[in-house]
Enzyme design. Structure first.
Site, PDB file in Angstrom:
ATOM      1  N   ASP B  12      29.101 -84.346 -36.845  1.00 54.83           N
ATOM      2  CA  ASP B  12      27.940 -84.904 -37.529  1.00 54.83           C
ATOM      3  C   ASP B  12      28.147 -84.728 -39.025  1.00 54.83           C
ATOM      4  O   ASP B  12      28.957 -83.919 -39.466  1.00 54.83           O
ATOM      5  CB  ASP B  12      26.674 -84.163 -37.078  1.00 54.83           C
ATOM      6  CG  ASP B  12      25.410 -84.748 -37.697  1.00 54.83           C
ATOM      7  OD1 ASP B  12      25.182 -85.955 -37.532  1.00 54.83           O
ATOM      8  OD2 ASP B  12      24.662 -84.012 -38.357  1.00 54.83           O
ATOM      9  N   SER B  13      27.368 -85.467 -39.814  1.00 56.58           N
ATOM     10  CA  SER B  13      27.429 -85.311 -41.270  1.00 56.58           C
ATOM     11  C   SER B  13      26.902 -83.949 -41.708  1.00 56.58           C
ATOM     12  O   SER B  13      27.215 -83.489 -42.797  1.00 56.58           O
ATOM     13  CB  SER B  13      26.620 -86.419 -41.936  1.00 56.58           C
ATOM     14  OG  SER B  13      25.296 -86.396 -41.454  1.00 56.58           O
ATOM     15  N   CYS B  75      26.163 -88.364 -35.395  1.00 64.80           N
ATOM     16  CA  CYS B  75      25.545 -89.003 -36.556  1.00 64.80           C
ATOM     17  C   CYS B  75      25.382 -90.506 -36.337  1.00 64.80           C
ATOM     18  O   CYS B  75      26.360 -91.221 -36.116  1.00 64.80           O
ATOM     19  CB  CYS B  75      26.442 -88.746 -37.769  1.00 64.80           C
ATOM     20  SG  CYS B  75      25.886 -89.528 -39.276  1.00 64.80           S
ATOM     21  N   GLU B 153      14.454 -81.230 -42.855  1.00 61.65           N
ATOM     22  CA  GLU B 153      15.204 -80.062 -43.328  1.00 61.65           C
ATOM     23  C   GLU B 153      14.310 -79.079 -44.074  1.00 61.65           C
ATOM     24  O   GLU B 153      14.569 -77.878 -44.078  1.00 61.65           O
ATOM     25  CB  GLU B 153      16.376 -80.506 -44.209  1.00 61.65           C
ATOM     26  CG  GLU B 153      17.392 -81.310 -43.417  1.00 61.65           C
ATOM     27  CD  GLU B 153      18.798 -81.275 -43.995  1.00 61.65           C
ATOM     28  OE1 GLU B 153      18.964 -80.858 -45.154  1.00 61.65           O
ATOM     29  OE2 GLU B 153      19.718 -81.676 -43.276  1.00 61.65           O
ATOM     30  N   CYS B 187      18.258 -91.454 -35.837  1.00 63.83           N
ATOM     31  CA  CYS B 187      18.878 -90.463 -36.719  1.00 63.83           C
ATOM     32  C   CYS B 187      18.722 -89.098 -36.050  1.00 63.83           C
ATOM     33  O   CYS B 187      17.666 -88.814 -35.481  1.00 63.83           O
ATOM     34  CB  CYS B 187      18.183 -90.469 -38.085  1.00 63.83           C
ATOM     35  SG  CYS B 187      18.715 -89.131 -39.177  1.00 63.83           S
ATOM     36  N   HIS B 189      18.133 -86.277 -37.122  1.00 65.61           N
ATOM     37  CA  HIS B 189      17.080 -85.394 -37.618  1.00 65.61           C
ATOM     38  C   HIS B 189      15.703 -85.713 -37.046  1.00 65.61           C
ATOM     39  O   HIS B 189      14.813 -84.871 -37.050  1.00 65.61           O
ATOM     40  CB  HIS B 189      16.973 -85.496 -39.147  1.00 65.61           C
ATOM     41  CG  HIS B 189      18.000 -84.730 -39.899  1.00 65.61           C
ATOM     42  ND1 HIS B 189      19.321 -85.077 -39.908  1.00 65.61           N
ATOM     43  CD2 HIS B 189      17.901 -83.607 -40.656  1.00 65.61           C
ATOM     44  CE1 HIS B 189      19.991 -84.215 -40.674  1.00 65.61           C
ATOM     45  NE2 HIS B 189      19.149 -83.319 -41.124  1.00 65.61           N
TER      46      HIS B 189
END
Lengths: 268, 268
Positions: B12-13, B75, B153, B187, B189
């Site tokens: 993943d990034s 990702c 985040e 995504c 996240h």
């Protein structure tokens, strides 16, 4: 006497540093400027000191290869974490964002300074150190505000979301020190949010709060560094380089206040 | 017959891909997993297709050097922009995020699908293409939601800011197609924001909206790809690698649902 026609170099982790270029072009309209935005690796603000230093040195080398006579580190995160390494690596003067920002804050403040910035800038303790060196009796409170950079890049600089984000961060900051009288916008992106931050800070504090940013302070520092040796040429050139071809078309004018033109893509 | 004990690789990034690891460990508890988060160059979502492809290939090579027998591209941005290049470069099967996510969406939808993701994912058109291949009559509306990654985040997954951000994005999405019945969280996240997104989507639409994400769909695809050849070992190992030592201590447990342990730092 011929004036020195070598350009001034400015680098940043991305496009935010164009706020510094904007101030620089106003203060020194005759100077050629080379701008480098490390857009392939933006943001620096959430990265470790070691990585920020490595990336910053690569940016500086790029500017030195283009024969700049002065290098400005527009990025607060890079200034806060990598300035000693950059100064050691550079044969020309290097101006960071933190010391000029701290000088502006000390000049404006009656003793209680709040600093907002990225996580890496806040963790570095660079603003506390710079302010303590100038005004040892000042009290400094800092807060990392990770959402402000994407908020500025999204262009949501006013409205319900901007108000709610500013309210949440500034409430936390003023709870740490209710006597804060001066707020430092310790990130190149934050001048775009100066309106909402100034308004919400006054609301949270219940009185006016002085708001300073490092962009104009850096332009003054550059003017001092050049002394008499600045160009008064009528047409100065701005050349922009980026490490990734992304969104300078949309974001550039917002930060620079004019069209930065098509950037040149480079690999560091 | 001995089962194949080579690990499954996931990259993943950044740390968001740990939501995929979480689903994978639930679906295939006996499998060793190697996770790589490219935290020195996160995020990919605002970068160009060329840069995303270059970074993704470097991540894949790292996993292949560690002898993985299956590679998962957690990702969405990397899946959307680099999957053909990754498949061509890989001697082992590669599973991206977009096709499993599209399959889940088509299974859940009555014909109107909304997809939210990063700028790079949305610009790629990958979800539209994957959904069109599965259900040519479906209507797809997409929207880039750049603030959702930093919001997750920051840990602001509920509350006034999360509500205001979700309200603004989803209002724009449902204005494009008021008949959307299924929302794809495109995504890694976004599963952390599933609560507020589900609630606000229902409020904006005036009825329940099915919400699907690619993490669990990817775990199902991995289970299918392994067929009978999956391990039933009682104690499987998870090894985490990152390209920058940053915040896995804080963010890791949020995304993984357990402590990922101290990651190993690598340079790609």
């Amino acid at each position: 006497m011929m004036s020195d026609r070598r350009p001034i170099g400015v680098f940043d982790s991305g496009v935010g540093g164009l706020t510094v270029v904007r101030a620089l072009r106003r203060a020194l309209p005759g100077e050629d400027i080379i701008y480098l935005g490390d857009t392939a690796r933006v943001p620096y603000g959430t990265k470790s000191p070691r990585t920020v230093e490595r990336y910053s040195l690569a940016c500086l080398r790029f500017l030195l290869d283009r024969n700049v006579r002065l290098a400005l580190v527009a990025c607060n995160t890079a200034s806060a974490n990598a300035l000693p390494a950059l100064e050691e690596a550079s044969p020309v003067p290097v101006i960071g964002a933190v010391v000029p920002g701290a000088e502006s804050a000390v000049a404006a403040s009656r003793g209680h300074i709040g600093v907002i910035g990225t996580l890496a800038t806040v963790r570095s303790g660079a603003y506390e150190a710079a302010i303590a060196a100038l005004a040892p009796d000042s009290k400094v409170s800092t807060l990392a505000c990770s959402l402000l950079v994407p908020l500025a890049e999204e262009g949501w600089t006013e409205g319900e979301v901007a108000e709610a984000v500013a309210q949440r961060y500034l409430t936390e900051l003023f709870e740490a020190d209710p006597d804060i009288d001066t707020l430092v916008l310790g990130c190149t992106h934050y001048p775009l949010l100066a309106g909402v931050l100034t308004r919400v800070a006054a609301r949270v504090a219940g009185r006016e709060i002085a708001v300073v940013d490092s962009a104009s302070a850096m332009a003054r520092a550059a003017t001092l560094a050049l002394g008499d040796d600045h160009s008064t040429a009528p047409s100065a050139q701005l050349r922009c380089f980026v490490t990734d071809a992304t969104r300078l078309d949309v974001l550039g004018p917002r930060f620079l206040g004019e069209d930065p033109g098509a950037p040149e893509l480079v690999d560091l």
